[in-house]
Scaffold this active site. Structure first.
Site, short mmCIF file in Angstrom:
data_model
loop_
_atom_site.label_atom_id
_atom_site.label_comp_id
_atom_site.label_asym_id
_atom_site.label_seq_id
_atom_site.Cartn_x
_atom_site.Cartn_y
_atom_site.Cartn_z
N GLU A 168 0.83 -1.19 0.00
CA GLU A 168 0.00 0.00 0.00
C GLU A 168 0.87 1.24 0.00
O GLU A 168 1.91 1.28 0.67
CB GLU A 168 -0.91 -0.01 1.24
CG GLU A 168 -1.96 1.09 1.24
CD GLU A 168 -3.01 0.86 2.32
OE1 GLU A 168 -3.53 -0.28 2.42
OE2 GLU A 168 -3.29 1.80 3.07
N ASP A 199 0.18 5.37 0.49
CA ASP A 199 -0.91 6.23 0.95
C ASP A 199 -0.61 7.72 0.88
O ASP A 199 0.49 8.16 1.24
CB ASP A 199 -1.23 5.95 2.42
CG ASP A 199 -1.73 4.54 2.67
OD1 ASP A 199 -2.45 4.02 1.81
OD2 ASP A 199 -1.37 3.97 3.72
N GLU A 229 -2.87 10.40 2.91
CA GLU A 229 -4.00 10.47 3.83
C GLU A 229 -4.05 11.85 4.48
O GLU A 229 -3.03 12.35 4.97
CB GLU A 229 -3.87 9.40 4.91
CG GLU A 229 -3.89 7.98 4.37
CD GLU A 229 -3.55 6.94 5.42
OE1 GLU A 229 -4.32 5.98 5.58
OE2 GLU A 229 -2.50 7.08 6.09
#
Length: 294
Positions: free
Chosen positions: A113, A115, A117
Site C-alpha cells: 500500500e 498512501d 492520507e
C-alpha cells in the site's frame, strides 16, 4: 531612526511571506498526463449512497451511518496517479480522507500500500498530510508503516490542490501541486512494492488513531464530513500492458529520478513543513528499513 526601521521592515516583509511557499520545482509532471472524468477510470467501491458524481467532480461524505470509497477499474504495475482534492473546514477530527494505491483485495493480510492520507483536525489546527508505504503486510508489529507527515503551506479547505503518487520500479515520489515532498527509493525487493496495485479513494472514521493518536474522535454533531475530488489522472503501465511498457518519470529524465531543482524543493518542504519522519523516530525499529540507513 523610526523611519529607517519602517523601511527595513518593508524590505523584509515580501521575502518573509514568500518563504512560506516552496521554491519552484522547475518541472510539472501533472502537465504530461491527461485528466479524466471519474467514470473513465473509477467505480464506486462502497458507500454508494454517500457519493455524488458531477460532470467534473466526485463528492464523497461520511456521516454516522457510512463513509464511501472508490477504486480504479484496472490495476497498475507502475504509473502516475493524481487527483485534485478539496477538504472540509472546521472540526474533522477522527476523519480520514485518502487517495492511495493498494492490492489488499488481492492479497488480504499480506498486501502492499502507498498512501496519501489527510488526517482530520480540531478547530484552528491544520490538517496533517500523511504519506505512508506498506510492503507485503508490514504492519506486523515490527514495522507498522513508513510514515512521513506534513503540515501544508496552504489551507487545503479553501481550494482544490493536486496530490499525486508516482510509482516506478525503482522509486515512489509523492507530489503536492507538482512539488515533490517525499521520495521513497527501492533499496531491496523486500522493502519495495512490486506487485500490481489499484488506485483508491475514501473517507472513513479512524477515530482510534487519526487525530493526535486518537485523543480527539469524530464528532457527528458536525456531520456530514465531505471531500471533493476532481482532475483525476491515472497513466502508466497497467497489469495488462505489454512487457515493453516504459514506466513514467517525475522529471524530464526518461530514466526517472528528480532534477537538482526538484531535490532542492523537496528538501525545503521537508525542512519547513515536515512534522514527523519515521526514520528519525528513535522509538522505531529501523533494522528492516534500509532506506533510513544512508
Amino acid at each position: 531612526m523610526a523611519l529607517l526601521t519602517l523601511f527595513i521592515l518593508i524590505l523584509i516583509a515580501p521575502s518573509s511571506s514568500n518563504a512560506q511557499w516552496p521554491p519552484s520545482p522547475g518541472y510539472w509532471p501533472s502537465s504530461r498526463f491527461r485528466s479524466m472524468s471519474f467514470y473513465q477510470g473509477y467505480r464506486n467501491l462502497w458507500g454508494y449512497s454517500h457519493q455524488r458524481v458531477d460532470p467534473n467532480a466526485l463528492t464523497i461524505w461520511l456521516d454516522s451511518t457510512s463513509g464511501s470509497g472508490f477504486k480504479s477499474v484496472k490495476p497498475f504495475r507502475s504509473g502516475y496517479f493524481g487527483a485534485s482534492v478539496k477538504l472540509q473546514p472546521g472540526y474533522t477530527a477522527g476523519v480520514i480522507t485518502a487517495f492511495y494505491l493498494s492490492n489488499n483485495e488481492a492479497h488480504p493480510g499480506f498486501h502492499d500500500e502507498v498512501d496519501i492520507e489527510f488526517l482530520g483536525t480540531t478547530f484552528g489546527k491544520p490538517y496533517t498530510l500523511q504519506t505512508n508505504v506498506y510492503i507485503r503486510g508490514s504492519g506486523d508489529g515490527r514495522i507498522i508503516g513508513r510514515e512521513m507527515k506534513f503540515h501544508l503551506w496552504f489551507d487545503p479547505t479553501k481550494n482544490f490542490h493536486h496530490y499525486a503518487i508516482l510509482w516506478s520500479p525503482k522509486e515512489i515520489i509523492f507530489l503536492v501541486d507538482d512539488v515533490p515532498i517525499r521520495r521513497y527509493p527501492r533499496k531491496s525487493a523486500a522493502t519495495f512494492p512490486l506487485r500490481p496495485m489499484w488506485v483508491y479513494g475514501s473517507i472513513w472514521d479512524a477515530s482510534s488513531w487519526a487525530t493526535e493518536e486518537g485523543k480527539y474522535k469524530a464528532d457527528y454533531r458536525y456531520q456530514p464530513f465531505v471531500a471533493s475530488y476532481t482532475n483525476f489522472k491515472a497513466a502508466g503501465c497497467s497489469a495488462y500492458s505489454p512487457a515493453w511498457c516504459r514506466p513514467v518519470s517525475a522529471s524530464p529524465f526518461r530514466s526517472g529520478g528528480l532534477t537538482r531543482q526538484q531535490y532542492r524543493t523537496m528538501r525545503w518542504v521537508q525542512r519547513y513543513h515536515m512534522v514527523y519522519n519515521y526514520c528519525k523516530d528513535y522509538k522505531r525499529d529501523h533494522s528492516l528499513a534500509p532506506e533510513c540507513w544512508g
